[in-house]
Design a protein around this motif. Structure first.
Motif, PDB file in Angstrom:
ATOM      1  N   SER A 547       0.828  -1.214   0.000  1.00 42.78           N
ATOM      2  CA  SER A 547       0.000   0.000   0.000  1.00 42.78           C
ATOM      3  C   SER A 547       0.855   1.254   0.000  1.00 42.78           C
ATOM      4  CB  SER A 547      -0.940   0.003   1.206  1.00 42.78           C
ATOM      5  OG  SER A 547      -0.200   0.118   2.408  1.00 42.78           O
ATOM      6  N   SER A 548       2.095   1.155   0.486  1.00 42.40           N
ATOM      7  CA  SER A 548       2.983   2.318   0.493  1.00 42.40           C
ATOM      8  C   SER A 548       3.962   2.302  -0.670  1.00 42.40           C
ATOM      9  CB  SER A 548       3.759   2.385   1.818  1.00 42.40           C
ATOM     10  OG  SER A 548       4.592   1.257   1.960  1.00 42.40           O
ATOM     11  N   HIS A 549       3.859   1.298  -1.553  1.00 40.46           N
ATOM     12  CA  HIS A 549       4.739   1.205  -2.724  1.00 40.46           C
ATOM     13  C   HIS A 549       3.897   1.017  -3.985  1.00 40.46           C
ATOM     14  CE1 HIS A 549       7.563   0.475   0.518  1.00 40.46           C
ATOM     15  NE2 HIS A 549       8.561   0.647  -0.320  1.00 40.46           N
ATOM     16  N   VAL A 550       2.846   1.821  -4.100  1.00 40.49           N
ATOM     17  CA  VAL A 550       1.921   1.689  -5.227  1.00 40.49           C
ATOM     18  C   VAL A 550       2.591   2.169  -6.514  1.00 40.49           C
ATOM     19  CG1 VAL A 550      -0.281   2.455  -6.183  1.00 40.49           C
ATOM     20  CG2 VAL A 550      -0.090   1.975  -3.747  1.00 40.49           C
ATOM     21  N   GLU A 551       2.467   1.379  -7.578  1.00 39.03           N
ATOM     22  CA  GLU A 551       2.958   1.812  -8.885  1.00 39.03           C
ATOM     23  C   GLU A 551       1.753   2.230  -9.712  1.00 39.03           C
ATOM     24  OE1 GLU A 551       5.931   0.297 -12.410  1.00 39.03           O
ATOM     25  OE2 GLU A 551       6.074  -0.456 -10.380  1.00 39.03           O
ATOM     26  N   VAL A 552       1.746   3.484 -10.112  1.00 37.31           N
ATOM     27  CA  VAL A 552       0.576   4.069 -10.758  1.00 37.31           C
ATOM     28  C   VAL A 552       0.283   3.369 -12.076  1.00 37.31           C
ATOM     29  CG1 VAL A 552      -0.407   6.205 -11.671  1.00 37.31           C
ATOM     30  CG2 VAL A 552       1.108   6.276  -9.699  1.00 37.31           C
ATOM     31  N   GLY A 553      -1.007   3.052 -12.302  1.00 39.72           N
ATOM     32  CA  GLY A 553      -1.443   2.549 -13.599  1.00 39.72           C
ATOM     33  C   GLY A 553      -1.804   1.088 -13.643  1.00 39.72           C
ATOM     34  N   SER A 573      -4.792  -6.203 -13.664  1.00 44.02           N
ATOM     35  CA  SER A 573      -3.389  -5.820 -13.858  1.00 44.02           C
ATOM     36  C   SER A 573      -2.788  -6.519 -15.068  1.00 44.02           C
ATOM     37  CB  SER A 573      -2.578  -6.141 -12.600  1.00 44.02           C
ATOM     38  OG  SER A 573      -3.084  -5.452 -11.478  1.00 44.02           O
ATOM     39  N   PHE A 574      -3.194  -7.774 -15.281  1.00 41.29           N
ATOM     40  CA  PHE A 574      -2.719  -8.492 -16.468  1.00 41.29           C
ATOM     41  C   PHE A 574      -3.219  -7.810 -17.741  1.00 41.29           C
ATOM     42  CE2 PHE A 574      -3.466 -11.665 -19.796  1.00 41.29           C
ATOM     43  CZ  PHE A 574      -2.169 -12.113 -19.998  1.00 41.29           C
ATOM     44  N   GLY A 575      -4.459  -7.312 -17.714  1.00 44.85           N
ATOM     45  CA  GLY A 575      -4.984  -6.570 -18.867  1.00 44.85           C
ATOM     46  C   GLY A 575      -4.160  -5.334 -19.169  1.00 44.85           C
ATOM     47  N   VAL A 576      -3.655  -4.671 -18.124  1.00 42.38           N
ATOM     48  CA  VAL A 576      -2.799  -3.495 -18.321  1.00 42.38           C
ATOM     49  C   VAL A 576      -1.493  -3.910 -19.008  1.00 42.38           C
ATOM     50  CG1 VAL A 576      -1.575  -1.608 -17.186  1.00 42.38           C
ATOM     51  CG2 VAL A 576      -3.811  -2.328 -16.319  1.00 42.38           C
ATOM     52  N   ILE A 577      -0.943  -5.058 -18.626  1.00 46.99           N
ATOM     53  CA  ILE A 577       0.281  -5.549 -19.273  1.00 46.99           C
ATOM     54  C   ILE A 577       0.023  -5.820 -20.755  1.00 46.99           C
ATOM     55  CG2 ILE A 577       1.893  -7.497 -19.374  1.00 46.99           C
ATOM     56  CD1 ILE A 577       1.601  -7.695 -16.322  1.00 46.99           C
ATOM     57  N   MET A 578      -1.131  -6.410 -21.072  1.00 47.43           N
ATOM     58  CA  MET A 578      -1.476  -6.643 -22.476  1.00 47.43           C
ATOM     59  C   MET A 578      -1.573  -5.315 -23.229  1.00 47.43           C
ATOM     60  SD  MET A 578      -4.226  -9.788 -22.414  1.00 47.43           S
ATOM     61  CE  MET A 578      -4.346  -9.834 -24.206  1.00 47.43           C
ATOM     62  N   ARG A 632      -8.668  -9.466 -31.846  1.00 48.05           N
ATOM     63  CA  ARG A 632      -9.003 -10.429 -30.786  1.00 48.05           C
ATOM     64  C   ARG A 632      -8.169 -10.162 -29.522  1.00 48.05           C
ATOM     65  NH1 ARG A 632      -9.221 -14.050 -35.472  1.00 48.05           N
ATOM     66  NH2 ARG A 632     -11.384 -14.681 -35.797  1.00 48.05           N
ATOM     67  N   PHE A 633      -6.924  -9.767 -29.718  1.00 47.98           N
ATOM     68  CA  PHE A 633      -6.068  -9.398 -28.576  1.00 47.98           C
ATOM     69  C   PHE A 633      -6.708  -8.237 -27.806  1.00 47.98           C
ATOM     70  CE2 PHE A 633      -2.166  -7.722 -26.582  1.00 47.98           C
ATOM     71  CZ  PHE A 633      -1.511  -8.889 -26.231  1.00 47.98           C
ATOM     72  N   ALA A 634      -7.215  -7.250 -28.558  1.00 47.78           N
ATOM     73  CA  ALA A 634      -7.868  -6.098 -27.931  1.00 47.78           C
ATOM     74  C   ALA A 634      -9.153  -6.511 -27.210  1.00 47.78           C
ATOM     75  CB  ALA A 634      -8.165  -5.037 -28.984  1.00 47.78           C
ATOM     76  N   ASP A 635      -9.864  -7.499 -27.756  1.00 47.16           N
ATOM     77  CA  ASP A 635     -11.091  -7.973 -27.100  1.00 47.16           C
ATOM     78  C   ASP A 635     -10.780  -8.575 -25.728  1.00 47.16           C
ATOM     79  OD1 ASP A 635     -12.631  -7.188 -29.234  1.00 47.16           O
ATOM     80  OD2 ASP A 635     -12.659  -9.169 -30.191  1.00 47.16           O
ATOM     81  N   VAL A 636      -9.680  -9.337 -25.645  1.00 48.54           N
ATOM     82  CA  VAL A 636      -9.286  -9.926 -24.357  1.00 48.54           C
ATOM     83  C   VAL A 636      -8.939  -8.821 -23.365  1.00 48.54           C
ATOM     84  CG1 VAL A 636      -7.637 -11.441 -23.193  1.00 48.54           C
ATOM     85  CG2 VAL A 636      -8.467 -12.033 -25.475  1.00 48.54           C
ATOM     86  N   ILE A 637      -8.211  -7.808 -23.840  1.00 49.95           N
ATOM     87  CA  ILE A 637      -7.854  -6.688 -22.964  1.00 49.95           C
ATOM     88  C   ILE A 637      -9.113  -6.035 -22.402  1.00 49.95           C
ATOM     89  CG2 ILE A 637      -6.804  -4.394 -22.883  1.00 49.95           C
ATOM     90  CD1 ILE A 637      -4.859  -5.325 -25.064  1.00 49.95           C
ATOM     91  N   ALA A 638     -10.080  -5.766 -23.289  1.00 53.62           N
ATOM     92  CA  ALA A 638     -11.305  -5.076 -22.863  1.00 53.62           C
ATOM     93  C   ALA A 638     -12.028  -5.845 -21.764  1.00 53.62           C
ATOM     94  CB  ALA A 638     -12.220  -4.870 -24.064  1.00 53.62           C
ATOM     95  N   LEU A 639     -12.015  -7.176 -21.840  1.00 54.78           N
ATOM     96  CA  LEU A 639     -12.647  -7.986 -20.798  1.00 54.78           C
ATOM     97  C   LEU A 639     -11.884  -7.881 -19.476  1.00 54.78           C
ATOM     98  CD1 LEU A 639     -13.502 -11.208 -22.848  1.00 54.78           C
ATOM     99  CD2 LEU A 639     -15.149  -9.593 -21.888  1.00 54.78           C
TER     100      LEU A 639
END
Length: 689
Positions: A547-553, A573-578, A632-639
């Motif tokens: 909680s004190s080492h939050v990485e934004v985004g 968080s995995f969606g953000v990596i994609m 299709r990659f973008a569809d997975v991200i959106a989910l």
């Protein structure tokens, strides 16, 4: 004689004055390396004119904001330049730097791993620092001015602040500091500003005679509690700054001629009384134990430590005895006291421990597949944890490259000491090692060994030479080429399989809690390996630390609002990596226009628009990707990045979708058959999917 003098002068010039011409031609190599690292960590900003990721002469080439004396960098002043990213992690090698000013920028994360040790002025105010300050100020004894104001720094002030023996001016206002400011009480401060934080407790008396600004905190009302009995008054106020109230002095001169008994005299009397009292108590106890021994049965085979006295003396290392209805305590071999005869039928905990919990030692066995290293072993392999072997910072500590005598290269995670505190710290760490050692998956970084000595807790992992996905995407260098589409999908699939293993194979399921591109490590074939698995689950203070080492985004909305971690927050968080793999952008980039700084907010509305999607793709791909696969990659991200956790898919479904993408990407005619990716360390090789 004149000949002798000429010889002496000649040798003096040779020894003292001779400097080869090549020395004046280039900056000290360590200084140059530190500035190059700083430059890339700040995203290679074009406004730093003269700076170069490959430059070796900041002094000779007049890098913007850099002042030198001879070969050494002495000042770095980079305020008001719109800089972003982080500070880098080699600053402590800048041993001649006395002034570091990075104020009024957009730098994020936390303070640098190492600070130039001989600083006199440090100003990093008006940035976006968020993390808690590490306990790393004990060597900054020359620092006289510190300005950390107008950031979002959290947590308590580090204890090492008390070592800032030259500190005159300190500006901490407009942050989110908590706890007390007692650690500042004995600094030689003239100016202190702690306004608009979350400090509690009382303002120390020693600070009330200086230029102090303290509004906007939750100070306790009423008088502060008195100092502990026997405290030397001289230690409560050792400031000698101008205008300060210095009552007495232990040194010579008129200040030492105060009347009455000084603090040293009082302390001497108190110590003498304690010694005499201890001697009397010893003989009383000895006499009483002799009297009691004549009335009880002989139980010499069962040694007992002294029963706890009324002063609350703590017992150590409790074990359960199977031979008596008592608790057996570890004690020095010379002590063999017996229980009072009148209460023989009672167990000790019935009256003496009725209000105190009895802590039973945990017995944790570490599996034989994990090797126990000594601190000496790891110091040898890492060059005493040198800056040169520091490869980054994990979620819970710094990571070092370790090369052993047999040629094996491993990664050593030096766990932050704040995560393991108290009497049970060693047992807690051993339990963490035992739990993590059971995690085995091709896409999970494998634990190889551990070390727990001298208060140090270290984890030893397999080493992956291509570093993290974050660095590969955002800190590309001359040795690496952009990831082609096949590789990006393959990396996403491998990371998804790692999370599927943690969430759906492990029992009970493991929530990673810190899924980010910096925790995805790439091996020589660009296969992904998820690091720090299990640490957030098994380390007792991990949630507080995160909680004190939050990485934004990276964090899901429910974490930011309520601190609620779950398997679904990992999916987000995995969606953000994609998204990073798709766009080549960072999760948060303060250099971009405000509407584009948050990657999720900028990308979400465009994920289902094929025209907008084609404009979002990482330019480094140069159009070499199958359009259907991209969609299709973008569809997975959106989910995955949906705001409501219940609508995000389980990782097993994400894996299934990405398996199809890999198959289609391999069959695509628009992608290159051989991966362009190469080793970031210069060992190039062709990599196939």
């Amino acid at each position: 004689m004149s000949e002798i003098w000429r010889i002496l002068v000649f040798f003096s010039v040779c020894i003292l004055g001779f400097k080869p011409s090549f020395i004046n031609a280039a900056t000290d190599p360590q200084d140059a390396a530190a500035l190059r690292n700083m430059y890339t960590s700040m995203n290679s900003p074009p406004q730093l004119t003269g700076w170069n990721a490959n430059g070796d002469d900041p002094c000779g080439q007049s890098w913007k904001g850099v002042t030198c004396s001879g070969q050494r960098v002495t000042e770095i002043k980079l305020s008001d330049l719109g800089l972003s990213g982080s500070f880098g992690y080699q600053l402590q090698s800048l041993t001649s730097v006395t002034i570091l000013d990075l104020s009024n920028n957009n730098l994020g994360g936390g303070m640098p791993y190492g600070i130039p040790p001989n600083l006199t002025r440090l100003n990093i105010s008006h940035n976006q620092l968020q993390n808690q300050l590490d306990n790393m100020f004990d060597k900054l004894t020359s620092l006289s001015t510190l300005d950390l104001s107008f950031n979002s720094i959290q947590g308590n002030l580090p204890q090492s602040f008390s070592s800032l023996s030259s500190m005159n001016k300190m500006y901490l206002q407009n942050n989110q500091f908590t706890g007390t400011i007692d650690v500042l009480a004995n600094l030689p401060l003239d100016v202190l500003n702690v306004e608009n934080n979350r400090f509690t407790g009382w303002v120390p008396e020693q600070l009330k005679g200086i230029d102090l600004k303290s509004n906007g905190n939750s100070w306790r009302s009423g008088p502060a509690p008195p100092p502990p009995p026997g405290t030397n008054p001289a230690s409560r106020n050792n400031r000698s700054h101008k205008g300060g109230n210095s009552d007495t002095s232990d040194g010579g001169g008129e200040g030492g001629k105060s009347s009455g008994i000084g603090g040293g005299g009082i302390a001497g009397i108190v110590i003498s009384l304690l010694v005499v009292g201890g001697i009397i108590a010893f003989f009383l106890v000895k006499r009483r134990s002799r009297k009691a021994s004549s009335d009880i049965e002989k139980i010499d085979n069962e040694p007992f430590a002294p029963l706890p006295s009324n002063d609350g003396q703590e017992m150590k290392s409790v074990q359960i005895s199977s031979t008596l209805d008592t608790k057996t305590f570890d004690a020095p071999a010379t002590i063999n006291l017996r229980p009072p005869p009148i209460e023989r039928h009672k167990s000790f905990d019935e009256d003496d421990f009725s209000k105190k919990p009895v802590v039973v030692k945990k017995t944790v066995t570490v599996p034989i597949n994990v090797k126990a290293y000594s601190v000496a072993d790891l110091q040898m392999a890492t060059g005493s944890f040198s800056i040169e072997n520091l490869v980054g910072e994990g979620s819970f500590g710094r990571i070092y490259r370790a090369q052993f005598d047999d040629g094996k290269v491993l990664a050593v995670n030096k766990i932050d000491s704040a995560l393991f505190l108290g009497n049970q710290s060693s047992e807690d760490f051993t339990e963490v090692v035992s739990n993590i050692s059971h995690l085995h998956h091709p896409n999970v970084t494998e634990l190889v060994g551990y070390c727990s000595e001298h208060g140090q807790n270290l984890l030893v992992y397999e080493f992956h030479k291509n570093g993290s996905l974050h660095d590969y995407l955002h800190l590309s260098d001359e040795y690496s080429k952009p990831l082609i589409w096949n590789s990006r999908v393959k990396i996403a699939l491998g990371a998804a399989r790692a999370l599927e293993y943690l969430h759906e194979v492990c029992s009970p399921s493991i929530v990673h809690k810190n899924v980010k591109s910096g925790n995805i490590l790439l091996d020589a074939e660009l296969n992904p390996h998820l690091s720090d698995c299990g640490l957030a689950n098994f380390i007792p203070r991990a949630k507080e630390y995160l909680s004190s080492h939050v990485e934004v985004g990276f964090n899901a909305p429910e974490i930011l609002m309520a601190g609620q971690y779950s398997v679904k927050s990992d999916v987000y968080s995995f969606g953000v990596i994609m998204l990073e793999l798709l766009t080549g952008r960072k999760p948060f980039d303060s250099l971009r226009p405000r509407s584009e700084q948050s990657l999720v907010q900028w990308a979400s509305p465009q994920l289902h628009d094929i025209d907008a999607l084609s404009k979002m793709v990482d330019p480094a791909l140069e159009g070499l990707y199958p359009v259907k696969s991209l969609s299709r990659f973008a569809d997975v991200i959106a989910l995955c990045i949906q705001a409501e956790p219940e609508f995000r898919p389980p990782m097993s479904e994400v894996v299934q979708a990405l398996v199809l993408l890999v198959q289609r990407a391999n069959m695509s005619k628009r992608t290159i058959g051989v991966d362009q990716g190469t080793s970031r360390r210069g060992d190039s090789q062709d990599l196939g999917d």
